[in-house]
Design an enzyme around this catalytic site. Structure first.
Site, mmCIF file in Angstrom:
data_model
loop_
_atom_site.group_PDB
_atom_site.id
_atom_site.type_symbol
_atom_site.label_atom_id
_atom_site.label_comp_id
_atom_site.label_asym_id
_atom_site.label_seq_id
_atom_site.Cartn_x
_atom_site.Cartn_y
_atom_site.Cartn_z
ATOM 1 C CG ASP A 59 46.694 53.759 46.120
ATOM 2 O OD1 ASP A 59 47.418 53.797 45.118
ATOM 3 O OD2 ASP A 59 47.099 53.317 47.224
ATOM 4 C CD GLU A 98 29.535 22.421 48.766
ATOM 5 O OE1 GLU A 98 29.038 23.424 49.308
ATOM 6 O OE2 GLU A 98 30.392 21.701 49.318
#
Ligand code: GLA
Length: 753
Positions: free
Chosen positions: A533, A613
């Site tokens: 928030d 990777e």
């Protein structure tokens, strides 16, 4: 009627002071100099009461008039912003205008987060200003000062209030919505953001109906389930055009949001403190500062509204060094080891990460107390050297020698029953005497409304931070609050006061942390995004967005989050496959494209991936560094809607000067011989040309042998801004399910050949 007009760059907010002292809301919308009181129509309305001092005038009724701070007991039967009960049990309050003043600068609130004005703004002519309106009820002695903060350049108006009990006895506040917006007419939709643990902030758009629609949290945190942000949009409003209003609550505890359409089709929208079990006691002479709500209006659609909130939060809510500085690319060991690690194991993870360019290692849960599983240890913030096999300072030092910074996880608000702290201070946890408490993740919540509890925890944690070289803190909070009972000498329990006091305690803890360690980057977390928030972002410039790290789920979560919160606020990591939450396998490239829409990092053991990777990880980090300024400071555009667009998700970051754009696409449902999908870009300059300087795709296994990059279609060519926005960019057929594409466009400057 006397008016007070508040102007921002593009909006006007107008208040009317009625001759009988009622504070009426006249207008909020596109900027105007007009006296908007002509909008008010007064008729004799059946069953809508009239104030006594209106005499025989039956046309004056607060039940039908738009108001700034509607109170229960005045003849307005809609949802009130404010209601008070006295000691005898009598409800209602009649607040009338006393005075007002406008002053330069934006107000602040003691102990609470607020939108602030930048130092540099203070020198500007169009700097922020504050309106204070004092209202009083002669009978009860209740006095309220309403605060309005205007940030003209941001197009933001904030609201808050302070309630004072100037009477003799106790009063009990039953409703406290600090921000009310009344609309005289209009057909609106409500957009709100609901969810659950590991699937936060899903967008739901529903028509506003007659009666009340409400949501909120009674969990003690803003919660995974509902976010303290909401939008009211006209029915026709889209991402790109139409009127909409947003409200963001700068508060991390219980809250309520309501929208109500009344008998005359008027709409009331309000945000504030939880009304359930409110009954907030205010003794004579005491006052309550109401947490702030920030409001914005635009006629230019939902994207523009999001951009207003992004700018506001990034530049005027977030604080500290990391507001502008690039956040380090980090690796967190949680999904790599969970609680099962040693110092050596962490060093091995760090070593590999350092080689690939990762800049910080974050040691998650499990380094303290007797924390071998989640039944014990919380509350004991001393290093578990036995488990680590070395002092924490040594671990941090070794990581430092690898050229990396060191970060640490804490969960200060919690205690396990199996801990030294709980054995010494069982009364510090919330428990109701004579009743067994409700456990959550096998832990109890410490009563942070008590200063001595916050003091003790802070001292313990500072003891670690003072001796270990820590650059980052992940501050977690892993359960909801129950069993609210303050075990102090005072026997009277006040639920709302304790709940609010708890949040103030958390803010106090964070403020002390910031003051003592101004260079530490703090990331908020509550089981992922359970306390995501605008209040928290005042203390922690980023928040772990979700415990769900699956790239495909994250697309949806990050989409919803983006309506209010800037991309810089979103903690986002590449994790291992099959994903630990969903079991889904996605390409490493897809995971990185999704995680780059945030504050980027990794959450896996990079020793366990292939050599090729690892080469890709190196490239991803370089790409993130290349793009971060656009990602964090550019404009974010949602180019798809997860409810509607099942075949592909897309989003872009566009430079403020519209000169550059990385476009991101992830293929969702794949079909054989499918129609081609086109992604229409946004926010570019229609008349300008853009060169596609780079096009990257998921690495596709080629006949099961060596991986290769797919054929490039867009790279090297020049496109019109108008074409990219109007006709769009085709998603190549070769892109398989859950594969991604990242395309970089740069404006061709006139001087270029
Ligand atoms: C929460 C967080 C995770 C991790 C664990 C540790 O669930 O969201 O990222 O830190 O706690 O216990």
């Amino acid at each position: 009627m006397k008016q007070i007009s508040l102007h921002s760059r593009n909006t006007t907010y107008q208040i009317g002071i009625h001759r009988l002292g009622f504070l009426l809301h006249l207008y909020y919308g596109e900027r105007t100099e007009c006296d908007m009181s002509y909008l008010l129509q007064e008729y004799d309305r059946g069953f809508s009461g009239n104030p006594y001092d209106a005499g025989e005038d039956r046309t004056l009724s607060l039940d039908a008039l738009p108001q700034e701070f509607p109170c229960y007991g005045t003849g307005d039967f809609r949802s009130a912003a404010f209601n008070v009960r006295n000691e005898q049990g009598v409800h209602g309050v009649d607040l009338r205008y006393v005075s007002h003043q406008i002053r330069r600068g934006k107000y602040a609130l003691p102990g609470l987060p607020t939108v602030y004005e930048e130092e540099t703004d203070l020198r500007k002519e169009q700097g922020a200003y504050t309106l204070e309106v004092t209202l009083a009820d002669q009978n009860s002695g209740v006095e309220v000062v309403l605060f309005y903060g205007v940030l003209p350049e941001l197009d933001v108006i904030t609201r808050s209030a302070v309630v004072r009990n100037s009477g003799k006895g106790n009063i009990f506040i039953n409703r406290m919505f600090g921000c009310t917006l009344d609309f005289l007419s209009g057909n609106y939709d409500l957009l709100h953001f609901h969810g659950r643990h590991t699937m936060e902030r899903n967008v739901e758009r529903v028509p506003v109906m007659h009666g009340k629609q409400s949501f909120g949290s009674r969990r003690g945190t803003s919660s995974h389930q509902h976010n303290p942000f909401a939008i009211l949009a006209e029915r026709e409003t889209t991402e790109d055009c139409g009127s909409c209003y947003g409200m963001a609550f700068l508060y991390s505890g219980n809250f309520s949001f309501e929208v109500e359409q009344d008998q005359y089709r008027q709409v009331r929208m309000q945000m504030g403190m939880l009304d359930d079990m409110m009954d907030y006691q205010l003794s004579a002479g005491e006052c309550l500062y109401v947490p702030e709500t920030a409001m914005a209006y635009t006629k230019n659609g939902l994207s523009d509204l999001s951009h207003i909130f992004h700018r506001m939060i990034r530049g005027h809510v977030c604080r500290g060094r990391y507001k502008t500085v690039r956040r380090p690319v980090l690796i967190n060991n949680w999904e790599a080891t969970y609680l099962h690690f040693t110092g050596e194991k962490i060093l091995r993870i760090a070593e590999q990460a350092a080689k690939l360019g990762v800049e910080m290692l974050v040691l998650d849960d499990g380094w303290f107390g007797k924390r071998d599983d989640d039944n014990s240890g919380l509350g004991d913030w001393s290093v578990n050297e036995k488990k680590l096999g070395m002092p924490l300072a040594e671990l941090a030092e070794k990581i430092g020698e690898m050229g990396m910074q060191f970060g640490l996880w804490i969960e200060p608000e919690m205690v396990n029953e199996d801990s030294e702290l709980y054995r010494q201070h069982p009364d510090w946890a919330f428990r109701i005497p004579g009743r067994q408490p409700c456990r959550g993740r096998n832990q109890l919540v410490l009563d942070f409304s008590r200063k001595e509890v916050v003091d003790h925890i802070f001292k313990q944690i500072a003891g670690v931070l003072d001796t270990v070289n820590v650059s980052y803190i992940k501050m977690d909070m892993n359960r909801s609050l129950t069993d609210i009972y303050t075990q102090t000498a005072e026997s009277y329990q006040n639920y709302a006061k304790t709940m609010h006091g708890y949040v103030l305690g958390v803010y106090d803890f964070l403020e002390r942390l910031i003051a003592r360690y101004p260079n530490i980057l703090i990331e908020g977390c509550s089981g992922g995004g359970g306390r995501f928030d605008a209040g928290m972002l005042y203390y922690t410039p980023q928040i772990w967005c979700s415990d769900d790290t699956d790239a495909i789920e994250r697309i949806r979560i990050q989409h919803g989050t983006s309506f209010a919160y800037p991309i810089s606020a979103v903690g986002s990591h590449v994790s291992a496959v099959p994903n630990h939450q969903t079991g889904r396998t996605t390409k490493l490239f897809t995971r990185s494209v999704v995680a780059m829409a945030g504050s980027f990092g990794y959450e896996l053991d990079l020793n366990l991936i292939s050599e090729s990777e690892r080469a890709e990880v190196k490239e991803q980090i370089a790409d993130y560094k290349k793009y971060w300024n656009l990602i964090h400071n550019g404009r974010y555009y949602r180019l798809h809607d997860p409810e509607r667009d099942r075949e592909a998700a897309a989003w872009s970051f566009v430079a403020e000067d519209r000169g550059e754009m990385p476009l991101n696409v992830v293929k969702l449902d794949a079909h054989g011989n499918a129609p081609i999908n086109y992604i229409c870009c946004k926010g570019l300059e229609a008349g300008a040309s853009y060169r596609c300087v780079e096009e990257k795709r998921s690495v596709k296994p080629y006949h099961g042998s060596e991986p290769r990059r797919d054929r490039k279609q867009l790279e090297g060519r020049i496109y019109d801004g108008a074409a990219l926005m109007g006709a769009g960019v085709p998603i190549p057929m070769e892109l398989g399910e859950y594969e991604a594409m990242q395309v970089h466009f740069i404006r061709v400057e006139e001087s270029e050949p």
